[in-house]
Motif scaffolding. Structure first.
Motif, PDB file in Angstrom:
ATOM      1  N   PHE A 218       6.094 -13.178   2.344  1.00 57.28           N
ATOM      2  CA  PHE A 218       4.751 -13.097   1.756  1.00 57.28           C
ATOM      3  C   PHE A 218       3.734 -12.632   2.789  1.00 57.28           C
ATOM      4  CE2 PHE A 218       6.583 -15.855  -1.561  1.00 57.28           C
ATOM      5  CZ  PHE A 218       6.077 -15.237  -2.688  1.00 57.28           C
ATOM      6  N   GLU A 219       3.846 -13.127   3.999  1.00 58.68           N
ATOM      7  CA  GLU A 219       2.920 -12.715   5.054  1.00 58.68           C
ATOM      8  C   GLU A 219       3.089 -11.238   5.382  1.00 58.68           C
ATOM      9  OE1 GLU A 219       3.817 -15.413   8.200  1.00 58.68           O
ATOM     10  OE2 GLU A 219       2.631 -17.063   7.350  1.00 58.68           O
ATOM     11  N   LEU A 220       4.334 -10.784   5.411  1.00 59.44           N
ATOM     12  CA  LEU A 220       4.601  -9.369   5.686  1.00 59.44           C
ATOM     13  C   LEU A 220       3.962  -8.487   4.613  1.00 59.44           C
ATOM     14  CD1 LEU A 220       8.042  -7.911   6.728  1.00 59.44           C
ATOM     15  CD2 LEU A 220       6.689  -6.814   4.958  1.00 59.44           C
ATOM     16  N   LEU A 221       4.145  -8.829   3.341  1.00 60.57           N
ATOM     17  CA  LEU A 221       3.601  -8.008   2.267  1.00 60.57           C
ATOM     18  C   LEU A 221       2.074  -8.055   2.246  1.00 60.57           C
ATOM     19  CD1 LEU A 221       6.102  -8.615  -0.675  1.00 60.57           C
ATOM     20  CD2 LEU A 221       6.057  -6.751   0.989  1.00 60.57           C
ATOM     21  N   GLU A 222       1.515  -9.186   2.541  1.00 61.30           N
ATOM     22  CA  GLU A 222       0.066  -9.308   2.528  1.00 61.30           C
ATOM     23  C   GLU A 222      -0.574  -8.449   3.617  1.00 61.30           C
ATOM     24  OE1 GLU A 222      -3.395 -10.258   0.866  1.00 61.30           O
ATOM     25  OE2 GLU A 222      -1.417 -10.852   0.128  1.00 61.30           O
ATOM     26  N   ARG A 223       0.128  -8.302   4.717  1.00 60.30           N
ATOM     27  CA  ARG A 223      -0.414  -7.604   5.890  1.00 60.30           C
ATOM     28  C   ARG A 223      -0.827  -6.168   5.566  1.00 60.30           C
ATOM     29  NH1 ARG A 223       4.011  -8.258   9.696  1.00 60.30           N
ATOM     30  NH2 ARG A 223       3.577 -10.451   9.285  1.00 60.30           N
ATOM     31  N   GLU A 224      -0.048  -5.475   4.752  1.00 59.29           N
ATOM     32  CA  GLU A 224      -0.333  -4.058   4.483  1.00 59.29           C
ATOM     33  C   GLU A 224      -0.593  -3.789   3.004  1.00 59.29           C
ATOM     34  OE1 GLU A 224      -0.847  -1.865   6.697  1.00 59.29           O
ATOM     35  OE2 GLU A 224      -0.043  -2.807   8.506  1.00 59.29           O
ATOM     36  N   TRP A 225      -0.824  -4.832   2.221  1.00 57.66           N
ATOM     37  CA  TRP A 225      -1.025  -4.650   0.786  1.00 57.66           C
ATOM     38  C   TRP A 225      -2.146  -3.661   0.509  1.00 57.66           C
ATOM     39  CZ3 TRP A 225       1.912  -6.403  -3.224  1.00 57.66           C
ATOM     40  CH2 TRP A 225       1.371  -6.257  -4.511  1.00 57.66           C
ATOM     41  N   SER A 226      -3.275  -3.832   1.133  1.00 57.16           N
ATOM     42  CA  SER A 226      -4.427  -2.959   0.861  1.00 57.16           C
ATOM     43  C   SER A 226      -4.227  -1.555   1.424  1.00 57.16           C
ATOM     44  CB  SER A 226      -5.709  -3.573   1.431  1.00 57.16           C
ATOM     45  OG  SER A 226      -5.615  -3.715   2.838  1.00 57.16           O
ATOM     46  N   THR A 227      -3.326  -1.410   2.378  1.00 58.07           N
ATOM     47  CA  THR A 227      -3.032  -0.084   2.939  1.00 58.07           C
ATOM     48  C   THR A 227      -2.270   0.778   1.945  1.00 58.07           C
ATOM     49  OG1 THR A 227      -2.948  -0.969   5.194  1.00 58.07           O
ATOM     50  CG2 THR A 227      -1.864   1.158   4.815  1.00 58.07           C
ATOM     51  N   PHE A 228      -1.300   0.179   1.264  1.00 55.60           N
ATOM     52  CA  PHE A 228      -0.385   0.962   0.448  1.00 55.60           C
ATOM     53  C   PHE A 228      -0.601   0.855  -1.053  1.00 55.60           C
ATOM     54  CE2 PHE A 228       2.140   0.481   4.419  1.00 55.60           C
ATOM     55  CZ  PHE A 228       2.353   1.827   4.687  1.00 55.60           C
ATOM     56  N   VAL A 229      -1.121  -0.238  -1.551  1.00 58.02           N
ATOM     57  CA  VAL A 229      -1.237  -0.422  -2.996  1.00 58.02           C
ATOM     58  C   VAL A 229      -2.524   0.214  -3.509  1.00 58.02           C
ATOM     59  CG1 VAL A 229      -1.403  -2.094  -4.877  1.00 58.02           C
ATOM     60  CG2 VAL A 229       0.149  -2.523  -2.953  1.00 58.02           C
ATOM     61  N   VAL A 230      -2.397   1.084  -4.492  1.00 53.77           N
ATOM     62  CA  VAL A 230      -3.539   1.738  -5.132  1.00 53.77           C
ATOM     63  C   VAL A 230      -3.668   1.146  -6.533  1.00 53.77           C
ATOM     64  CG1 VAL A 230      -4.587   3.925  -5.825  1.00 53.77           C
ATOM     65  CG2 VAL A 230      -3.058   3.849  -3.828  1.00 53.77           C
ATOM     66  N   PRO A 231      -4.652   0.297  -6.764  1.00 55.99           N
ATOM     67  CA  PRO A 231      -4.747  -0.394  -8.057  1.00 55.99           C
ATOM     68  C   PRO A 231      -4.739   0.581  -9.236  1.00 55.99           C
ATOM     69  CG  PRO A 231      -6.265  -1.376  -6.487  1.00 55.99           C
ATOM     70  CD  PRO A 231      -5.709  -0.141  -5.833  1.00 55.99           C
ATOM     71  N   GLY A 232      -3.917   0.261 -10.215  1.00 51.74           N
ATOM     72  CA  GLY A 232      -3.838   1.064 -11.425  1.00 51.74           C
ATOM     73  C   GLY A 232      -2.887   2.240 -11.356  1.00 51.74           C
ATOM     74  N   LEU A 233      -2.357   2.548 -10.151  1.00 50.23           N
ATOM     75  CA  LEU A 233      -1.510   3.734 -10.008  1.00 50.23           C
ATOM     76  C   LEU A 233      -0.133   3.454  -9.430  1.00 50.23           C
ATOM     77  CD1 LEU A 233      -4.044   6.419  -8.666  1.00 50.23           C
ATOM     78  CD2 LEU A 233      -3.181   6.141 -11.005  1.00 50.23           C
ATOM     79  N   GLY A 234      -0.008   2.491  -8.536  1.00 52.64           N
ATOM     80  CA  GLY A 234       1.251   2.237  -7.847  1.00 52.64           C
ATOM     81  C   GLY A 234       1.027   2.123  -6.368  1.00 52.64           C
ATOM     82  N   ILE A 235       2.018   2.512  -5.570  1.00 49.30           N
ATOM     83  CA  ILE A 235       1.841   2.427  -4.120  1.00 49.30           C
ATOM     84  C   ILE A 235       2.039   3.793  -3.475  1.00 49.30           C
ATOM     85  CG2 ILE A 235       2.717   0.062  -4.213  1.00 49.30           C
ATOM     86  CD1 ILE A 235       5.101   1.009  -2.493  1.00 49.30           C
ATOM     87  N   ARG A 236       1.387   3.956  -2.353  1.00 52.45           N
ATOM     88  CA  ARG A 236       1.498   5.197  -1.584  1.00 52.45           C
ATOM     89  C   ARG A 236       2.895   5.315  -0.967  1.00 52.45           C
ATOM     90  NH1 ARG A 236      -3.988   6.969   0.448  1.00 52.45           N
ATOM     91  NH2 ARG A 236      -5.480   5.448  -0.348  1.00 52.45           N
TER      92      ARG A 236
END
Length: 351
Positions: A218-236
């Protein structure tokens, strides 16, 4: 969420891409073992037995004596002859998944020598510290470095191989030890891997492959969530481009589902459905600055990732827990890898 009927339609789009020799190619025409196996797994979920049978026959024909597959084949001819370790390891995930879905023990036993040769090839390229280098080239030389995404996938393959071995009454304890050592490096030694951190796969794959779970995941995913996740579209796909991709998004869905984070998994799966084509196939990605599909292709591996994610969320097949259930339980002693002494990696003798 998509329906079971839509999943079958998507699997049909993969079968339509399959070549006469059984290979499932990338849009540009080459076949590699990893993506080919993923497509077979997806078609298994949908019950497309004949294309899956032909696909495993392709793997048996093209496996080399050392247990590897050529990195790329075009019309059955190797065009990049090096043997990637993560390609070889994924056969264990594919065969175990097929066994879970079909219960066909005879087919599993038939595939077992192929799995054994492949995983022995893989563990033969493990370093003293525990990472597994990414390839052996056409001249037989081991690569000088390892890849985090590839090793995370290898970890899953080794765990599936151990389950297969135990189920068939042919235990392979050296695979389990290799998986334990690899899991330790993946969770504790980022310096062991070439820096590919701009790619989202290097972010979530340690979770997807089962090496990192629980609070650390969970900590690993939280670390870069805002870097890669584009709300409404998916992930970069990569951190520095306005480009979301369906396969990576669905793999993150699988990682979240494996952690029990169902709400975020469902949201991301719903978000990426804008990539669905009317024939059931999926566009590879969407460049959201230019508002264009990029690349302008619909890929089998994207459709396959969608099906595997849908299976995990909807439990469509007996193989739906594959990604949830492959995390290791044993604890590797850090002293063995030299953590305390700060020693580096060294290739095994003869590599």
């Amino acid at each position: 969420m998509i329906s079971r009927e839509e999943v079958v339609r998507t699997a049909g789009s993969i079968a339509a891409m399959q070549q006469d020799d059984g290979g499932v190619p990338w849009p540009e025409g080459h076949v590699d073992a990893w993506n080919h196996i993923e497509c077979l797994m997806a078609m298994s979920v949908a019950g497309l037995a004949e294309p899956v049978r032909r696909g495993y026959e392709w793997l048996a024909r093209n496996q080399r004596a050392d247990g590897s597959w050529p990195m790329k084949l075009v019309d059955g001819v190797p065009v990049e002859p090096g043997g990637e370790t993560n390609h070889a390891a994924y056969i264990a995930a594919g065969v175990w998944h097929h066994h879970l879905v079909t219960g066909d023990r005879a087919r599993t036993e038939e595939s077992w020598p192929m799995v054994k040769a492949a995983l022995d090839y893989v563990v033969g390229l493990q370093t003293e510290r525990g990472e597994i280098v990414w390839e052996r080239d056409a001249q037989g030389r081991a690569s000088a470095y390892a890849l985090l995404t590839g090793c995370s996938s290898i970890h899953q393959g080794l765990r599936c191989g151990v389950l297969l071995a135990d189920h068939l009454g042919d235990p392979q304890p050296h695979w389990e030890l290799a998986a334990d050592r690899l899991a330790h490096v993946l969770s504790a030694h980022p310096e062991a891997f070439a820096d590919k951190s701009r790619y989202s796969m290097d972010w979530y794959y340690p979770v997807l492959g089962g090496a990192v779970r629980g609070r650390q995941a969970f900590e690993l995913l939280e670390r870069e969530w805002s870097t890669f996740v584009v709300p409404g579209l998916g992930i970069r796909c990569v951190s520095d481009q306005p480009w979301v991709t369906g396969a990576e998004t669905c793999e993150l869905v699988l990682a979240l589902d494996a952690l029990g984070d169902r709400d975020r998994a469902l949201k991301l799966f719903s978000d990426m459905q804008h990539l669905r084509h009317e024939d059931g196939s999926y566009w590879t990605g969407w460049q959201f600055a230019n508002r264009k599909h990029f690349p302008h292709e619909r890929s089998g591996y994207t459709a396959a990732a969608v099906i595997l994610a849908a299976d995990a969320l909807l439990q469509l097949s007996p193989g739906s827990g594959l990604f949830r259930d492959i995390a290791g339980t044993s604890v590797f002693d850090p002293e063995v890898c030299g953590c305390a002494a700060g020693t580096g990696s060294r290739l095994p003798e003869g590599l």
